[in-house]
Motif scaffolding. Structure first.
Motif, PDB file in Angstrom:
ATOM      1  N   MET A   1      83.478 -43.597  20.379  1.00  0.00           N
ATOM      2  CA  MET A   1      84.319 -42.699  21.166  1.00  0.00           C
ATOM      3  C   MET A   1      85.017 -43.453  22.294  1.00  0.00           C
ATOM      4  SD  MET A   1      81.787 -39.398  21.406  1.00  0.00           S
ATOM      5  CE  MET A   1      82.809 -38.621  22.640  1.00  0.00           C
ATOM      6  N   ALA A   2      84.306 -44.373  22.942  1.00  0.00           N
ATOM      7  CA  ALA A   2      84.910 -45.152  24.030  1.00  0.00           C
ATOM      8  C   ALA A   2      86.040 -46.030  23.511  1.00  0.00           C
ATOM      9  CB  ALA A   2      83.846 -46.012  24.703  1.00  0.00           C
ATOM     10  N   ARG A   3      85.850 -46.608  22.324  1.00  0.00           N
ATOM     11  CA  ARG A   3      86.889 -47.466  21.762  1.00  0.00           C
ATOM     12  C   ARG A   3      88.094 -46.657  21.303  1.00  0.00           C
ATOM     13  NH1 ARG A   3      85.063 -52.690  20.557  1.00  0.00           N
ATOM     14  NH2 ARG A   3      82.845 -52.990  20.997  1.00  0.00           N
ATOM     15  N   VAL A   4      87.844 -45.506  20.717  1.00  0.00           N
ATOM     16  CA  VAL A   4      88.942 -44.676  20.224  1.00  0.00           C
ATOM     17  C   VAL A   4      89.791 -44.133  21.375  1.00  0.00           C
ATOM     18  CG1 VAL A   4      89.498 -42.513  19.040  1.00  0.00           C
ATOM     19  CG2 VAL A   4      87.809 -44.066  18.068  1.00  0.00           C
TER      20      VAL A   4
ATOM     21  N   SER B   1      78.550 -55.531  20.273  1.00  0.00           N
ATOM     22  CA  SER B   1      78.928 -54.356  19.493  1.00  0.00           C
ATOM     23  C   SER B   1      78.806 -54.663  18.008  1.00  0.00           C
ATOM     24  CB  SER B   1      80.368 -53.959  19.844  1.00  0.00           C
ATOM     25  OG  SER B   1      80.788 -52.937  19.002  1.00  0.00           O
ATOM     26  N   LYS B   2      78.375 -53.681  17.255  1.00  0.00           N
ATOM     27  CA  LYS B   2      78.205 -53.865  15.821  1.00  0.00           C
ATOM     28  C   LYS B   2      79.441 -53.448  15.028  1.00  0.00           C
ATOM     29  CE  LYS B   2      73.238 -52.903  16.135  1.00  0.00           C
ATOM     30  NZ  LYS B   2      72.164 -52.022  15.694  1.00  0.00           N
ATOM     31  N   ILE B   3      80.490 -53.012  15.733  1.00  0.00           N
ATOM     32  CA  ILE B   3      81.656 -52.488  15.030  1.00  0.00           C
ATOM     33  C   ILE B   3      82.421 -53.622  14.386  1.00  0.00           C
ATOM     34  CG2 ILE B   3      83.814 -51.234  15.296  1.00  0.00           C
ATOM     35  CD1 ILE B   3      82.609 -49.739  17.563  1.00  0.00           C
TER      36      ILE B   3
ATOM     37  N   GLN C   1      75.061 -46.801  11.181  1.00  0.00           N
ATOM     38  CA  GLN C   1      74.643 -47.976  11.943  1.00  0.00           C
ATOM     39  C   GLN C   1      75.343 -48.076  13.306  1.00  0.00           C
ATOM     40  OE1 GLN C   1      75.480 -51.294   9.425  1.00  0.00           O
ATOM     41  NE2 GLN C   1      74.003 -50.682   7.837  1.00  0.00           N
ATOM     42  N   GLN C   2      76.351 -47.237  13.557  1.00  0.00           N
ATOM     43  CA  GLN C   2      77.130 -47.343  14.790  1.00  0.00           C
ATOM     44  C   GLN C   2      76.646 -46.357  15.844  1.00  0.00           C
ATOM     45  OE1 GLN C   2      79.103 -49.918  14.727  1.00  0.00           O
ATOM     46  NE2 GLN C   2      78.577 -50.117  12.558  1.00  0.00           N
ATOM     47  N   GLN C   3      76.928 -46.703  17.091  1.00  0.00           N
ATOM     48  CA  GLN C   3      76.653 -45.815  18.207  1.00  0.00           C
ATOM     49  C   GLN C   3      77.874 -44.921  18.430  1.00  0.00           C
ATOM     50  OE1 GLN C   3      75.782 -48.884  21.189  1.00  0.00           O
ATOM     51  NE2 GLN C   3      73.638 -48.279  21.152  1.00  0.00           N
ATOM     52  N   ILE C   4      77.663 -43.614  18.349  1.00  0.00           N
ATOM     53  CA  ILE C   4      78.776 -42.667  18.433  1.00  0.00           C
ATOM     54  C   ILE C   4      79.528 -42.811  19.763  1.00  0.00           C
ATOM     55  CG2 ILE C   4      79.419 -40.241  18.373  1.00  0.00           C
ATOM     56  CD1 ILE C   4      78.444 -41.389  15.731  1.00  0.00           C
TER      57      ILE C   4
ATOM     58  N   ASN D   1      78.746 -44.729  27.457  1.00  0.00           N
ATOM     59  CA  ASN D   1      79.134 -43.607  26.610  1.00  0.00           C
ATOM     60  C   ASN D   1      78.212 -43.469  25.409  1.00  0.00           C
ATOM     61  OD1 ASN D   1      82.009 -42.196  27.181  1.00  0.00           O
ATOM     62  ND2 ASN D   1      81.996 -44.259  28.021  1.00  0.00           N
ATOM     63  N   ALA D   2      77.812 -44.604  24.836  1.00  0.00           N
ATOM     64  CA  ALA D   2      76.931 -44.555  23.671  1.00  0.00           C
ATOM     65  C   ALA D   2      75.574 -43.944  24.025  1.00  0.00           C
ATOM     66  CB  ALA D   2      76.741 -45.960  23.106  1.00  0.00           C
ATOM     67  N   THR D   3      75.023 -44.339  25.159  1.00  0.00           N
ATOM     68  CA  THR D   3      73.724 -43.799  25.587  1.00  0.00           C
ATOM     69  C   THR D   3      73.802 -42.293  25.818  1.00  0.00           C
ATOM     70  OG1 THR D   3      73.178 -45.910  26.638  1.00  0.00           O
ATOM     71  CG2 THR D   3      71.910 -43.972  27.320  1.00  0.00           C
ATOM     72  N   LEU D   4      74.863 -41.848  26.486  1.00  0.00           N
ATOM     73  CA  LEU D   4      75.009 -40.422  26.769  1.00  0.00           C
ATOM     74  C   LEU D   4      75.212 -39.618  25.491  1.00  0.00           C
ATOM     75  CD1 LEU D   4      75.258 -38.175  28.859  1.00  0.00           C
ATOM     76  CD2 LEU D   4      77.700 -38.696  29.021  1.00  0.00           C
ATOM     77  N   ALA D   5      76.068 -40.131  24.596  1.00  0.00           N
ATOM     78  CA  ALA D   5      76.331 -39.398  23.355  1.00  0.00           C
ATOM     79  C   ALA D   5      75.084 -39.299  22.487  1.00  0.00           C
ATOM     80  CB  ALA D   5      77.469 -40.085  22.592  1.00  0.00           C
ATOM     81  N   GLU D   6      74.335 -40.367  22.384  1.00  0.00           N
ATOM     82  CA  GLU D   6      73.121 -40.340  21.564  1.00  0.00           C
ATOM     83  C   GLU D   6      72.069 -39.405  22.162  1.00  0.00           C
ATOM     84  OE1 GLU D   6      71.889 -44.352  21.290  1.00  0.00           O
ATOM     85  OE2 GLU D   6      73.440 -44.931  19.853  1.00  0.00           O
ATOM     86  N   THR D   7      71.958 -39.380  23.482  1.00  0.00           N
ATOM     87  CA  THR D   7      70.978 -38.490  24.123  1.00  0.00           C
ATOM     88  C   THR D   7      71.346 -37.034  23.896  1.00  0.00           C
ATOM     89  OG1 THR D   7      70.554 -40.161  25.827  1.00  0.00           O
ATOM     90  CG2 THR D   7      69.868 -37.907  26.301  1.00  0.00           C
ATOM     91  N   LEU D   8      72.632 -36.712  24.045  1.00  0.00           N
ATOM     92  CA  LEU D   8      73.066 -35.325  23.849  1.00  0.00           C
ATOM     93  C   LEU D   8      72.946 -34.907  22.387  1.00  0.00           C
ATOM     94  CD1 LEU D   8      76.225 -35.200  26.159  1.00  0.00           C
ATOM     95  CD2 LEU D   8      73.942 -34.279  26.608  1.00  0.00           C
TER      96      LEU D   8
END
Length: 296
Positions: free
Chosen positions: A144-147, A4-6, A137-140, A224-231
């Motif tokens: 969201m998964a971390r929050v 993770s880049k966070i 630079q972050q994956q949305i 979650n990152a893959t799904l959010a970025e695709t949507l």
């Protein structure tokens, strides 16, 4: 699996809601940060009450069995005059123990939810303080998964995880102390063997479960990152006719998450302390029968 880049500590802050009471602990280590949240503000008083009531309830539970044993001895000897006193005492003990346990459960849930609330507030405040380049630079989906889910895990870390661990140790060692004080020392054999084997098996269980749980949380964030970025970029995906490729990427992450979840379930199914409890009861009963009838 990508790291993770966070990084919420080493990025320039453009907004600050005020003094951060967790900053020093957060920069020190994750363990210090968790402990700081656990004992922050009135939490320390509530946790002290939780630990105190847990210890008292374990003592009352052990005393109940001692009183019950004395009542059975008087009954077998024909001393019926004391039975009423024993009944009243056992009733009071059995009323006090669950009341203390309810108080302990209630307070630990309060502390766990306060910890989750403070952690989520801290996370949001740090996100608001980051620059626009940081967010780009972050994956949305990972954020969201971390929050949501990862912060929720901190709630479960305190209740039931840490609370059950402390309660298990009190209900394990306090009865051993009462056995040493009120019963023949020979009867300490089975509980002592159980305590040793329990600690060894628990250490083995945690050692096996830790890496799998870490994989599970990582794959959940990637899914979650893959799904959010695709949507978010669905128009670009459709324009470049990449639906099949994005679907394969998401299915791959789902399968990885599923496999990690199955591995976690297999490890949890092999929780040896449950087997050790049954073996200890059997060995203890056999040992007591031998001492009573064969080697009086």
């Amino acid at each position: 699996m990508q790291k993770s880049k966070i990084d919420l500590n080493h990025t320039s802050v453009e907004y600050s809601p005020g003094k951060d009471p967790f900053e020093k602990a957060r920069n020190k280590s994750s363990r210090s940060w968790i402990l700081k949240h656990m004992f922050h503000g009135p939490n320390k008083i509530l946790l002290f009450i939780v630990f105190f009531t847990t210890i008292i309830s374990a003592n009352l539970n052990s005393i109940t069995y001692i009183v019950l044993g004395n009542a059975l001895v008087d009954f077998m000897l024909g001393n019926y005059s004391t039975l009423l006193h024993y009944v009243i005492l056992i009733l009071l003990l059995n009323l006090g123990t669950p009341i203390l346990r309810v108080i302990s459960f209630m307070l630990r849930e309060i502390v766990a939810h306060r910890m989750e609330r403070d952690t989520r507030r801290e996370f949001y405040a740090n996100l608001l303080g980051k620059s626009q380049s940081f967010h780009e630079q972050q994956q949305i989906g990972d954020l969201m998964a971390r929050v949501t889910n990862d912060v929720r895990m901190l709630n479960f870390l305190l209740s039931p995880a840490i609370s059950y661990i402390f309660e298990s140790f009190t209900t394990l060692f306090i009865p051993i102390i009462y056995i040493i004080l009120f019963y023949p020392p020979q009867l300490i054999l089975a509980p002592t063997l159980f305590a040793i084997l329990f600690l060894v098996s628990l250490k083995y269980y945690v050692k096996k479960l830790g890496p799998v749980t870490l994989r599970l949380r990582s794959f959940f964030g990637m899914m979650n990152a893959t799904l959010a970025e695709t949507l978010t970029g669905i128009e670009v995906v459709k324009a470049s006719v990449q639906e099949h490729r994005e679907l394969e990427k998401y299915i791959s992450n789902v399968k990885s998450y599923r496999d990690a979840y199955i591995d976690q379930g297999k490890i949890q199914a092999r929780f040896l302390p449950l087997l050790l409890i049954a073996l200890t009861v059997t060995i203890g009963l056999t040992h007591g029968i031998i001492l009573t009838f064969i080697l009086p």
